[in-house]
Scaffold this motif. Structure first.
Motif, PDB file in Angstrom:
ATOM      1  N   ALA A 269     -15.445  60.181 -17.048  1.00  0.00           N
ATOM      2  CA  ALA A 269     -15.369  60.985 -18.272  1.00  0.00           C
ATOM      3  C   ALA A 269     -16.184  62.266 -18.136  1.00  0.00           C
ATOM      4  O   ALA A 269     -15.711  63.356 -18.485  1.00  0.00           O
ATOM      5  CB  ALA A 269     -15.853  60.164 -19.468  1.00  0.00           C
ATOM      6  N   ILE A 270     -17.391  62.148 -17.610  1.00  0.00           N
ATOM      7  CA  ILE A 270     -18.267  63.319 -17.499  1.00  0.00           C
ATOM      8  C   ILE A 270     -17.715  64.336 -16.504  1.00  0.00           C
ATOM      9  O   ILE A 270     -17.635  65.537 -16.799  1.00  0.00           O
ATOM     10  CB  ILE A 270     -19.700  62.885 -17.114  1.00  0.00           C
ATOM     11  CG1 ILE A 270     -20.332  62.096 -18.268  1.00  0.00           C
ATOM     12  CG2 ILE A 270     -20.558  64.097 -16.767  1.00  0.00           C
ATOM     13  CD1 ILE A 270     -21.646  61.423 -17.909  1.00  0.00           C
ATOM     14  N   VAL A 271     -17.319  63.876 -15.339  1.00  0.00           N
ATOM     15  CA  VAL A 271     -16.804  64.793 -14.314  1.00  0.00           C
ATOM     16  C   VAL A 271     -15.499  65.452 -14.781  1.00  0.00           C
ATOM     17  O   VAL A 271     -15.335  66.674 -14.684  1.00  0.00           O
ATOM     18  CB  VAL A 271     -16.609  64.062 -12.967  1.00  0.00           C
ATOM     19  CG1 VAL A 271     -15.877  64.941 -11.968  1.00  0.00           C
ATOM     20  CG2 VAL A 271     -17.959  63.619 -12.400  1.00  0.00           C
ATOM     21  N   GLY A 272     -14.571  64.642 -15.300  1.00  0.00           N
ATOM     22  CA  GLY A 272     -13.292  65.190 -15.761  1.00  0.00           C
ATOM     23  C   GLY A 272     -13.467  66.204 -16.870  1.00  0.00           C
ATOM     24  O   GLY A 272     -12.858  67.291 -16.854  1.00  0.00           O
ATOM     25  N   ASP A 273     -14.336  65.893 -17.840  1.00  0.00           N
ATOM     26  CA  ASP A 273     -14.565  66.827 -18.943  1.00  0.00           C
ATOM     27  C   ASP A 273     -15.232  68.107 -18.467  1.00  0.00           C
ATOM     28  O   ASP A 273     -14.937  69.191 -18.970  1.00  0.00           O
ATOM     29  CB  ASP A 273     -15.420  66.169 -20.029  1.00  0.00           C
ATOM     30  CG  ASP A 273     -14.595  65.303 -20.976  1.00  0.00           C
ATOM     31  OD1 ASP A 273     -13.360  65.437 -20.985  1.00  0.00           O
ATOM     32  OD2 ASP A 273     -15.194  64.499 -21.715  1.00  0.00           O
ATOM     33  N   ASN A 274     -16.140  68.001 -17.520  1.00  0.00           N
ATOM     34  CA  ASN A 274     -16.804  69.205 -17.026  1.00  0.00           C
ATOM     35  C   ASN A 274     -15.834  70.119 -16.293  1.00  0.00           C
ATOM     36  O   ASN A 274     -15.919  71.345 -16.409  1.00  0.00           O
ATOM     37  CB  ASN A 274     -18.004  68.847 -16.132  1.00  0.00           C
ATOM     38  CG  ASN A 274     -19.262  68.674 -16.942  1.00  0.00           C
ATOM     39  OD1 ASN A 274     -19.951  69.630 -17.229  1.00  0.00           O
ATOM     40  ND2 ASN A 274     -19.551  67.447 -17.349  1.00  0.00           N
TER      41      ASN A 274
ATOM     42  N   SER B 224      -9.280  62.993 -18.845  1.00  0.00           N
ATOM     43  CA  SER B 224     -10.187  63.961 -19.463  1.00  0.00           C
ATOM     44  C   SER B 224      -9.783  65.398 -19.135  1.00  0.00           C
ATOM     45  O   SER B 224     -10.109  66.317 -19.885  1.00  0.00           O
ATOM     46  CB  SER B 224     -11.622  63.715 -18.996  1.00  0.00           C
ATOM     47  OG  SER B 224     -12.049  62.419 -19.359  1.00  0.00           O
ATOM     48  N   LEU B 225      -9.083  65.581 -18.022  1.00  0.00           N
ATOM     49  CA  LEU B 225      -8.585  66.910 -17.634  1.00  0.00           C
ATOM     50  C   LEU B 225      -7.325  67.307 -18.400  1.00  0.00           C
ATOM     51  O   LEU B 225      -6.872  68.432 -18.296  1.00  0.00           O
ATOM     52  CB  LEU B 225      -8.258  66.918 -16.144  1.00  0.00           C
ATOM     53  CG  LEU B 225      -9.396  67.266 -15.209  1.00  0.00           C
ATOM     54  CD1 LEU B 225      -9.000  66.994 -13.774  1.00  0.00           C
ATOM     55  CD2 LEU B 225      -9.793  68.711 -15.378  1.00  0.00           C
ATOM     56  N   GLY B 226      -6.741  66.367 -19.138  1.00  0.00           N
ATOM     57  CA  GLY B 226      -5.541  66.672 -19.906  1.00  0.00           C
ATOM     58  C   GLY B 226      -4.276  66.054 -19.359  1.00  0.00           C
ATOM     59  O   GLY B 226      -3.202  66.264 -19.886  1.00  0.00           O
TER      60      GLY B 226
END
Length: 198
Positions: A45-50, A9-11
């Motif tokens: 997903a939530i932590v990485g996207d944030n 999620s961080l890329g």
């Protein structure tokens, strides 16, 4: 699994969805707890996207100012991106979770385009939960049989994703001037940083 999904999620190009599928199949064939698998993927997903959102919000705009001209990002196009995220940002973040490329770009772009964090958080959390639930439960239900379906399903999903990206690109190209006029009406005046470059 949460770490891999979060880093994706961080890329970072990691196979987050594949790991979720494998973990779900393993849970199905070894009496595991699918709720824990879905929970771990959702949290990742939530932590990485944030984190990606915060990086985009803090550093993304300055990167656009510095390198955007090399990519053809004029002030009008940057303003258009901000306008589209104001209008459809929640949908982009939610549905971006289901497409490989958008999975690690949507959060960063939401930050760059200053999507309000509460809107981002709700769309991101719902997208992560729905994505993890659909993929996890599907893989869990099919169990070992998922290996036979993964290839065709992956190919179809890739074709659909490419088709959607092409359709959006064609639409934006054909309506760019009209959309830029709407963006200018919604965000009048020069954007911070661009007035110093003229």
């Amino acid at each position: 699994m949460a770490l891999i999904v979060g880093l994706e999620s961080l890329g970072i190009p990691l196979p987050g969805e594949a790991v979720l599928i494998v973990a779900s199949v393993y849970a199905a064939t070894h009496d595991g707890n699918i709720a824990m698998v879905i929970g771990a993927a959702t949290v990742g997903a939530i932590v990485g996207d944030n984190i990606g959102y915060m990086v985009g919000r803090k550093f993304g705009y300055s990167l656009v100012l510095k390198f955007g001209s090399y990519l053809g990002l004029t002030e009008g196009r940057v303003k258009l991106g901000q306008y589209l995220f104001q209008k459809y940002g929640g949908a982009v973040v939610f549905f971006g979770r289901f497409f490989a490329v958008l999975r690690f770009l949507a959060a960063f772009l939401a930050g760059v385009n200053q999507l309000a964090w509460p809107r981002f958080l709700v769309a991101n959390a719902l997208g992560g939960l729905v994505w993890a639930s659909i993929v996890g439960i599907s893989a869990y239900t099919f169990g070992r049989g998922i290996h036979e379906l993964q290839g065709p399903v992956g190919a179809v999903a890739f074709v659909v994703a490419v088709g959607i990206v092409i359709a959006i690109f064609v639409y934006l190209r054909r309506h760019e001037a009209e959309l830029q006029a709407q963006a200018e009406a919604s965000l009048p005046g020069p954007l911070p940083g661009f007035e110093r470059r003229d």
